[in-house]
Design a protein around this motif. Structure first.
Motif, PDB file in Angstrom:
ATOM      1  N   TYR A 216     -15.370 -29.678  42.242  1.00 24.28           N
ATOM      2  CA  TYR A 216     -16.126 -29.451  41.015  1.00 24.28           C
ATOM      3  C   TYR A 216     -16.022 -27.981  40.639  1.00 24.28           C
ATOM      4  N   GLN A 217     -16.228 -27.719  39.356  1.00 23.72           N
ATOM      5  CA  GLN A 217     -16.179 -26.364  38.836  1.00 23.72           C
ATOM      6  C   GLN A 217     -17.275 -26.190  37.802  1.00 23.72           C
ATOM      7  N   ILE A 218     -18.013 -25.097  37.895  1.00 19.62           N
ATOM      8  CA  ILE A 218     -19.082 -24.789  36.949  1.00 19.62           C
ATOM      9  C   ILE A 218     -18.572 -23.730  35.979  1.00 19.62           C
ATOM     10  N   ASN A 219     -18.560 -24.081  34.705  1.00 14.50           N
ATOM     11  CA  ASN A 219     -17.995 -23.201  33.674  1.00 14.50           C
ATOM     12  C   ASN A 219     -16.609 -22.744  34.125  1.00 14.50           C
ATOM     13  N   LYS A 220     -16.342 -21.455  34.147  1.00 12.82           N
ATOM     14  CA  LYS A 220     -15.050 -20.960  34.611  1.00 12.82           C
ATOM     15  C   LYS A 220     -15.157 -20.253  35.958  1.00 12.82           C
ATOM     16  N   ASN A 221     -16.179 -20.597  36.722  1.00 15.70           N
ATOM     17  CA  ASN A 221     -16.342 -20.034  38.053  1.00 15.70           C
ATOM     18  C   ASN A 221     -15.315 -20.636  39.015  1.00 15.70           C
ATOM     19  N   GLU A 222     -15.281 -20.086  40.212  1.00 10.62           N
ATOM     20  CA  GLU A 222     -14.318 -20.577  41.194  1.00 10.62           C
ATOM     21  C   GLU A 222     -14.610 -22.036  41.548  1.00 10.62           C
ATOM     22  N   ALA A 223     -13.550 -22.847  41.619  1.00 13.41           N
ATOM     23  CA  ALA A 223     -13.704 -24.265  41.916  1.00 13.41           C
ATOM     24  C   ALA A 223     -14.057 -24.483  43.377  1.00 13.41           C
ATOM     25  N   VAL A 224     -14.851 -25.529  43.627  1.00 12.86           N
ATOM     26  CA  VAL A 224     -15.207 -25.963  44.980  1.00 12.86           C
ATOM     27  C   VAL A 224     -14.393 -27.210  45.292  1.00 12.86           C
ATOM     28  N   THR A 225     -13.626 -27.219  46.377  1.00 11.06           N
ATOM     29  CA  THR A 225     -12.861 -28.394  46.785  1.00 11.06           C
ATOM     30  C   THR A 225     -13.247 -28.769  48.205  1.00 11.06           C
ATOM     31  N   GLU A 226     -13.402 -30.072  48.431  1.00 10.53           N
ATOM     32  CA  GLU A 226     -13.774 -30.589  49.744  1.00 10.53           C
ATOM     33  C   GLU A 226     -12.998 -31.871  50.015  1.00 10.53           C
ATOM     34  N   THR A 227     -12.989 -32.298  51.262  1.00 13.31           N
ATOM     35  CA  THR A 227     -12.263 -33.503  51.667  1.00 13.31           C
ATOM     36  C   THR A 227     -13.239 -34.616  52.003  1.00 13.31           C
ATOM     37  N   VAL A 228     -12.981 -35.793  51.466  1.00 18.26           N
ATOM     38  CA  VAL A 228     -13.788 -36.982  51.766  1.00 18.26           C
ATOM     39  C   VAL A 228     -13.113 -37.714  52.916  1.00 18.26           C
ATOM     40  N   ALA A 229     -13.758 -37.748  54.052  1.00 16.92           N
ATOM     41  CA  ALA A 229     -13.185 -38.405  55.227  1.00 16.92           C
ATOM     42  C   ALA A 229     -13.458 -39.900  55.241  1.00 16.92           C
ATOM     43  N   ALA A 230     -14.461 -40.348  54.486  1.00 19.43           N
ATOM     44  CA  ALA A 230     -14.821 -41.764  54.478  1.00 19.43           C
ATOM     45  C   ALA A 230     -13.710 -42.596  53.834  1.00 19.43           C
ATOM     46  N   THR A 231     -13.687 -43.876  54.171  1.00 17.09           N
ATOM     47  CA  THR A 231     -12.738 -44.815  53.579  1.00 17.09           C
ATOM     48  C   THR A 231     -13.427 -45.572  52.443  1.00 17.09           C
ATOM     49  N   VAL A 232     -12.836 -45.488  51.255  1.00 14.27           N
ATOM     50  CA  VAL A 232     -13.347 -46.222  50.095  1.00 14.27           C
ATOM     51  C   VAL A 232     -12.408 -47.403  49.868  1.00 14.27           C
ATOM     52  N   LYS A 233     -12.889 -48.589  50.100  1.00 16.52           N
ATOM     53  CA  LYS A 233     -12.048 -49.773  49.981  1.00 16.52           C
ATOM     54  C   LYS A 233     -11.746 -50.086  48.520  1.00 16.52           C
ATOM     55  N   ALA A 234     -10.642 -50.769  48.291  1.00 14.51           N
ATOM     56  CA  ALA A 234     -10.248 -51.161  46.936  1.00 14.51           C
ATOM     57  C   ALA A 234     -11.359 -51.976  46.283  1.00 14.51           C
ATOM     58  N   GLY A 235     -11.704 -51.605  45.042  1.00 15.03           N
ATOM     59  CA  GLY A 235     -12.736 -52.319  44.307  1.00 15.03           C
ATOM     60  C   GLY A 235     -14.154 -51.910  44.632  1.00 15.03           C
ATOM     61  N   GLU A 236     -14.330 -50.864  45.459  1.00 16.27           N
ATOM     62  CA  GLU A 236     -15.674 -50.427  45.835  1.00 16.27           C
ATOM     63  C   GLU A 236     -15.959 -49.020  45.324  1.00 16.27           C
ATOM     64  N   SER A 237     -17.252 -48.692  45.213  1.00 20.14           N
ATOM     65  CA  SER A 237     -17.699 -47.373  44.778  1.00 20.14           C
ATOM     66  C   SER A 237     -18.256 -46.599  45.962  1.00 20.14           C
ATOM     67  N   TYR A 238     -18.268 -45.273  45.826  1.00 17.47           N
ATOM     68  CA  TYR A 238     -18.760 -44.410  46.894  1.00 17.47           C
ATOM     69  C   TYR A 238     -19.355 -43.162  46.256  1.00 17.47           C
ATOM     70  N   GLU A 239     -20.533 -42.753  46.715  1.00 18.35           N
ATOM     71  CA  GLU A 239     -21.162 -41.530  46.211  1.00 18.35           C
ATOM     72  C   GLU A 239     -21.002 -40.429  47.246  1.00 18.35           C
ATOM     73  N   TYR A 240     -20.338 -39.361  46.834  1.00 18.66           N
ATOM     74  CA  TYR A 240     -20.101 -38.234  47.728  1.00 18.66           C
ATOM     75  C   TYR A 240     -20.993 -37.066  47.312  1.00 18.66           C
ATOM     76  N   THR A 241     -21.693 -36.476  48.280  1.00 21.53           N
ATOM     77  CA  THR A 241     -22.507 -35.289  48.037  1.00 21.53           C
ATOM     78  C   THR A 241     -21.778 -34.080  48.600  1.00 21.53           C
ATOM     79  N   PHE A 242     -21.475 -33.122  47.744  1.00 19.08           N
ATOM     80  CA  PHE A 242     -20.769 -31.919  48.178  1.00 19.08           C
ATOM     81  C   PHE A 242     -21.642 -31.123  49.137  1.00 19.08           C
ATOM     82  N   SER A 243     -21.026 -30.562  50.159  1.00 24.87           N
ATOM     83  CA  SER A 243     -21.766 -29.717  51.091  1.00 24.87           C
ATOM     84  C   SER A 243     -22.111 -28.368  50.458  1.00 24.87           C
TER      85      SER A 243
END
Length: 318
Positions: A216-243
């Motif tokens: 995610y990026q707020i305005n033109k500030n430095e972007a935050v990137t993280e890795t989702v280790a969980a497995t999201v199966k085809a056809g399913e939704s997942y809510e990720y909370t950034f650390s």
């Protein structure tokens, strides 16, 4: 601007993919091409002159269209492709679909025989009031090698206008498509500080996804990137909370853009979403505003308490 270009570079390098192989392609823009397809008028409806309300090549628009103007009967008409040789694996169907302001309805299937009963695998259930062509895509898996047919089933209500399709293509696929559905964080208000950022992800592909990147990026500030280790199966939704939480402690306007990035993602137009909020500043007294455009009115909060999306019935502050 440095951070913005860094984000674009990240997105471009993270979305590399192998070239897909086109298995079948038909523009459906000539009568000769249309004659290769099977037309089934399941409800056998026609006008007083005996002209059927069904699929036919529209010489005026140069596309394959299904007339849905019967005032007494809903459409029930099939347009089925020639046989397509496939192997076991994952595929992506792409085509352009046009409805009308009357509201058009169409299902898309595939099956082993060019018959209505043979169309037993539903791919898409479409509704459209658009008078222009919109590209539609669908990934799906085939479990056995052989021949299949793609079927387009017009099912619009009575007294509609026309369903039309063109540029049908079936290609091999890696089955990967992650959709950034919604990003949520703090809401507009006073005395804001840090807040968690949550990204709702939907696996729109047919392959499970894990160890992919989000950011995610707020305005033109430095972007935050993280890795989702969980497995999201085809056809399913997942809510990720950034650390890493977002910082809204300074009064002003904020736009939060969030995205997904997985190697091999074949549909990149749904990878990003955004939300906006306002950290309102507390005004000194005495306070006055004439609501002119040259005044700072960004701190004024507008509330639509009945939450009607269009605001064309009761108006809206603005």
């Amino acid at each position: 601007m440095k951070h913005f270009y860094s984000l674009l570079f990240f997105a471009a390098t993270a979305l590399t993919t192998q070239a897909a192989e086109t298995i079948y392609e038909c523009p459906l823009n000539t009568q000769e091409q249309a004659d290769e397809w099977t037309v089934i008028n399941s409800n056998n409806d026609s006008n007083d002159q005996g002209v059927e309300y069904t699929w036919a090549f529209d010489t005026y628009f140069g596309v394959m269209g299904c007339s849905t103007v019967n005032p007494d009967m809903a459409a029930d008409d099939w347009l089925i492709s020639p046989a397509i040789d496939v192997e076991e694996g994952m595929y992506m169907l792409t085509f352009e679909f046009r409805g009308s302001s009357s509201g058009e309805k169409m299902d898309v299937f595939y099956g082993e025989t060019p018959t209505a009963s043979g169309m037993d695998n539903l791919l898409l259930d479409l509704n459209s009031e658009e008078g222009s062509f919109i590209t539609q895509t669908k990934m799906f898996s085939i479990n056995e090698s052989g021949k299949i047919h793609i079927g387009f089933h017009a099912k619009s209500d009575a007294w509609s206008y026309q369903v039309a399709i063109r540029n049908v293509k079936l290609s091999t696929s890696e089955g990967k498509d992650l959709q950034a559905v919604e990003v949520s964080t703090s809401t507009s208000g006073y005395n804001l500080g840090t807040a968690p950022v949550k990204l709702t992800i939907y696996n729109n592909g047919v392959a499970d996804a894990s160890n992919f990147q989000v950011g995610y990026q707020i305005n033109k500030n430095e972007a935050v990137t993280e890795t989702v280790a969980a497995t999201v199966k085809a056809g399913e939704s997942y809510e990720y909370t950034f650390s890493t939480q977002a910082d809204f402690s300074t009064a002003g306007s904020y736009t939060v853009r969030a995205w997904t990035a997985i190697d091999g993602d074949e549909l990149t137009n749904n990878d990003e979403c955004s939300t906006s909020l306002q950290h309102c500043s507390i005004s000194a007294v005495p306070y006055s505003s004439s609501f002119e455009q040259d005044e700072n009115i960004a701190d004024i909060i507008y509330l639509d308490l009945n939450e009607d999306p269009a605001d064309d019935k009761n108006g809206d502050w603005g």
